[in-house]
Design a protein around this motif. Structure first.
Motif, PDB file in Angstrom:
ATOM      1  N   HIS A  12      21.732  -2.281  70.866  1.00 26.74           N
ATOM      2  CA  HIS A  12      22.459  -1.492  69.552  1.00 26.74           C
ATOM      3  C   HIS A  12      21.548  -1.553  68.541  1.00 26.74           C
ATOM      4  O   HIS A  12      22.212  -1.027  67.451  1.00 26.74           O
ATOM      5  CB  HIS A  12      24.095  -2.492  69.473  1.00 26.74           C
ATOM      6  CG  HIS A  12      24.726  -1.614  70.375  1.00 26.74           C
ATOM      7  ND1 HIS A  12      25.970  -0.504  70.619  1.00 26.74           N
ATOM      8  CD2 HIS A  12      25.726  -2.577  71.532  1.00 26.74           C
ATOM      9  CE1 HIS A  12      26.478  -0.841  71.139  1.00 26.74           C
ATOM     10  NE2 HIS A  12      26.254  -1.327  72.604  1.00 26.74           N
ATOM     11  N   GLU A  13      20.872  -2.471  68.605  1.00 20.25           N
ATOM     12  CA  GLU A  13      19.998  -2.835  67.294  1.00 20.25           C
ATOM     13  C   GLU A  13      17.915  -1.966  67.694  1.00 20.25           C
ATOM     14  O   GLU A  13      18.135  -2.053  68.959  1.00 20.25           O
ATOM     15  CB  GLU A  13      19.674  -3.973  67.076  1.00 20.25           C
ATOM     16  CG  GLU A  13      20.883  -4.776  66.719  1.00 20.25           C
ATOM     17  CD  GLU A  13      20.745  -5.947  66.572  1.00 20.25           C
ATOM     18  OE1 GLU A  13      19.945  -7.231  67.129  1.00 20.25           O
ATOM     19  OE2 GLU A  13      21.983  -7.297  66.249  1.00 20.25           O
ATOM     20  N   PRO A  14      17.305  -1.487  66.635  1.00 18.89           N
ATOM     21  CA  PRO A  14      16.180  -0.968  67.596  1.00 18.89           C
ATOM     22  C   PRO A  14      14.851  -2.519  67.585  1.00 18.89           C
ATOM     23  O   PRO A  14      13.764  -1.746  67.776  1.00 18.89           O
ATOM     24  CB  PRO A  14      15.459  -0.518  66.388  1.00 18.89           C
ATOM     25  CG  PRO A  14      16.685  -0.420  64.933  1.00 18.89           C
ATOM     26  CD  PRO A  14      18.070  -1.979  65.385  1.00 18.89           C
ATOM     27  N   LYS A  15      15.237  -3.676  67.731  1.00 19.95           N
ATOM     28  CA  LYS A  15      14.691  -4.488  67.921  1.00 19.95           C
ATOM     29  C   LYS A  15      13.331  -4.454  68.940  1.00 19.95           C
ATOM     30  O   LYS A  15      12.650  -4.451  68.973  1.00 19.95           O
ATOM     31  CB  LYS A  15      15.022  -5.825  67.951  1.00 19.95           C
ATOM     32  CG  LYS A  15      13.908  -6.681  67.397  1.00 19.95           C
ATOM     33  CD  LYS A  15      14.686  -8.197  67.565  1.00 19.95           C
ATOM     34  CE  LYS A  15      13.716  -9.322  67.301  1.00 19.95           C
ATOM     35  NZ  LYS A  15      14.429 -10.835  67.429  1.00 19.95           N
ATOM     36  N   ILE A  16      14.016  -3.707  70.436  1.00 17.88           N
ATOM     37  CA  ILE A  16      13.415  -3.802  71.632  1.00 17.88           C
ATOM     38  C   ILE A  16      12.357  -2.855  71.095  1.00 17.88           C
ATOM     39  O   ILE A  16      11.675  -2.751  71.702  1.00 17.88           O
ATOM     40  CB  ILE A  16      14.186  -4.068  72.758  1.00 17.88           C
ATOM     41  CG1 ILE A  16      13.327  -4.159  73.577  1.00 17.88           C
ATOM     42  CG2 ILE A  16      15.083  -2.871  73.083  1.00 17.88           C
ATOM     43  CD1 ILE A  16      14.026  -4.328  74.808  1.00 17.88           C
ATOM     44  N   PHE A  17      13.101  -1.724  70.936  1.00 19.24           N
ATOM     45  CA  PHE A  17      11.625  -0.003  70.584  1.00 19.24           C
ATOM     46  C   PHE A  17      10.750  -0.681  69.473  1.00 19.24           C
ATOM     47  O   PHE A  17       9.493  -0.160  70.417  1.00 19.24           O
ATOM     48  CB  PHE A  17      12.604   0.797  70.288  1.00 19.24           C
ATOM     49  CG  PHE A  17      14.006   1.451  71.176  1.00 19.24           C
ATOM     50  CD1 PHE A  17      13.925   1.560  72.801  1.00 19.24           C
ATOM     51  CD2 PHE A  17      15.295   1.062  70.986  1.00 19.24           C
ATOM     52  CE1 PHE A  17      14.954   1.814  73.270  1.00 19.24           C
ATOM     53  CE2 PHE A  17      16.714   1.139  71.848  1.00 19.24           C
ATOM     54  CZ  PHE A  17      16.276   2.085  73.768  1.00 19.24           C
ATOM     55  N   LEU A  18      11.148  -1.060  68.627  1.00 17.94           N
ATOM     56  CA  LEU A  18      10.061  -1.688  67.514  1.00 17.94           C
ATOM     57  C   LEU A  18       8.915  -2.465  67.869  1.00 17.94           C
ATOM     58  O   LEU A  18       7.659  -2.044  67.759  1.00 17.94           O
ATOM     59  CB  LEU A  18      10.541  -1.516  65.887  1.00 17.94           C
ATOM     60  CG  LEU A  18      11.525  -0.466  65.752  1.00 17.94           C
ATOM     61  CD1 LEU A  18      13.005  -1.116  64.410  1.00 17.94           C
ATOM     62  CD2 LEU A  18      11.046   0.497  65.503  1.00 17.94           C
ATOM     63  N   ALA A  19       9.200  -3.053  68.895  1.00 14.25           N
ATOM     64  CA  ALA A  19       8.530  -4.427  69.286  1.00 14.25           C
ATOM     65  C   ALA A  19       7.654  -3.261  70.256  1.00 14.25           C
ATOM     66  O   ALA A  19       6.201  -3.356  70.173  1.00 14.25           O
ATOM     67  CB  ALA A  19       8.986  -5.114  70.772  1.00 14.25           C
ATOM     68  N   CYS A  20       7.929  -2.635  71.249  1.00 11.03           N
ATOM     69  CA  CYS A  20       7.379  -1.981  71.525  1.00 11.03           C
ATOM     70  C   CYS A  20       6.909  -0.969  72.002  1.00 11.03           C
ATOM     71  O   CYS A  20       5.332  -1.017  71.874  1.00 11.03           O
ATOM     72  CB  CYS A  20       8.237  -0.649  72.587  1.00 11.03           C
ATOM     73  SG  CYS A  20       8.932  -1.491  74.017  1.00 11.03           S
ATOM     74  N   ALA A  21       6.733  -0.177  70.433  1.00  9.38           N
ATOM     75  CA  ALA A  21       5.710   0.326  69.503  1.00  9.38           C
ATOM     76  C   ALA A  21       4.702  -0.305  69.207  1.00  9.38           C
ATOM     77  O   ALA A  21       3.875   0.148  69.120  1.00  9.38           O
ATOM     78  CB  ALA A  21       6.440   1.395  68.244  1.00  9.38           C
ATOM     79  N   GLU A  22       4.728  -1.469  68.274  1.00 10.52           N
ATOM     80  CA  GLU A  22       3.602  -1.722  68.313  1.00 10.52           C
ATOM     81  C   GLU A  22       2.683  -2.447  69.227  1.00 10.52           C
ATOM     82  O   GLU A  22       1.860  -2.031  68.716  1.00 10.52           O
ATOM     83  CB  GLU A  22       4.413  -3.385  67.624  1.00 10.52           C
ATOM     84  CG  GLU A  22       3.810  -4.668  66.652  1.00 10.52           C
ATOM     85  CD  GLU A  22       3.813  -5.046  66.165  1.00 10.52           C
ATOM     86  OE1 GLU A  22       3.960  -6.165  65.297  1.00 10.52           O
ATOM     87  OE2 GLU A  22       5.021  -5.746  66.413  1.00 10.52           O
TER      88      GLU A  22
END
Length: 211
Positions: free
Chosen positions: A143-153
């Motif tokens: 429900h939060e973008p944290k995991i997706f943004l960690a992947c992008a990083e």
């Protein structure tokens, strides 16, 4: 703009695994040589494992503690991931296509790392992924973008050139809000949200998708 990375959900996207949660109560009872009621999956569907264990204990008059029943549930789940779960149709062909194009791939999952690793290895696709990110290890959820943004990083590129493959509508919405390309994967578990998924996702997954 060309695709420069891919993030895959695991359950219901890479793995044909969602049905185990519907079958869990019945499998547990059958292991005890007890015939489950016809609508058990529907009854247990909205319940947590704790609530499900209490229901089985009371409704079937089990002489076991809720903790023992939950332990039985977890044993069934572990066995399923280590020995039974299969890939969704067409997954390996898609991964091979992305690999040929040198598109790096990672996994973002709400599931258990060890069980997922076992399932990926047994099904011969572990080698395609540079890294596995789990919600529990990042203290987050989709429900939060944290995991997706960690992947992008980790991938080292911006969200707008990364495709997120997901079967869960809420996760697609989360990824889309922060700029990822969203690819909706149809599954029997999301049939009632299919119209909304088609409205939300940038692309609906086709088993013969060419990227």
């Amino acid at each position: 703009m060309s695709l420069q990375g891919a993030i895959f959900d695991a359950d219901g996207t890479l793995l044909d695994s969602m049905h185990i949660w519907k079958e869990l109560g019945a499998r547990y009872l059958q292991n005890l040589h007890i015939e489950p009621e016809k609508d058990l999956a529907r009854i247990l569907y909205p319940m947590s494992l704790e609530q499900s264990s209490k229901y089985l204990q009371q409704h079937y008059n089990l002489k076991l503690s809720c903790e023992e029943i939950q332990s039985g549930f977890l044993g069934i789940i572990e066995n399923f991931y280590r020995k039974e779960v299969r890939l969704k149709p067409g997954v390996k062909d898609l991964l091979e296509s992305l690999k040929r194009k040198n598109i790096p791939m990672v996994i973002a999952t709400s599931g258990d790392r060890d069980l997922l690793q076992a399932a990926l290895t047994r099904n011969g696709i572990n080698e395609y992924f540079s890294k596995i990110f789990t919600c529990s290890e990042l203290a987050t959820n989709k429900h939060e973008p944290k995991i997706f943004l960690a992947c992008a990083e980790f991938l080292g590129v911006k969200p707008e050139v990364i495709a997120v493959f997901e079967d869960a509508l809420f996760a697609m919405r989360t990824a889309k809000k922060v700029g990822f390309i969203t690819i909706g994967v149809e599954d029997t578990s999301n049939i009632f949200e299919r119209d909304l998924i088609r409205e939300t996702a940038d692309v609906i997954f086709d088993y013969h998708l060419k990227i």
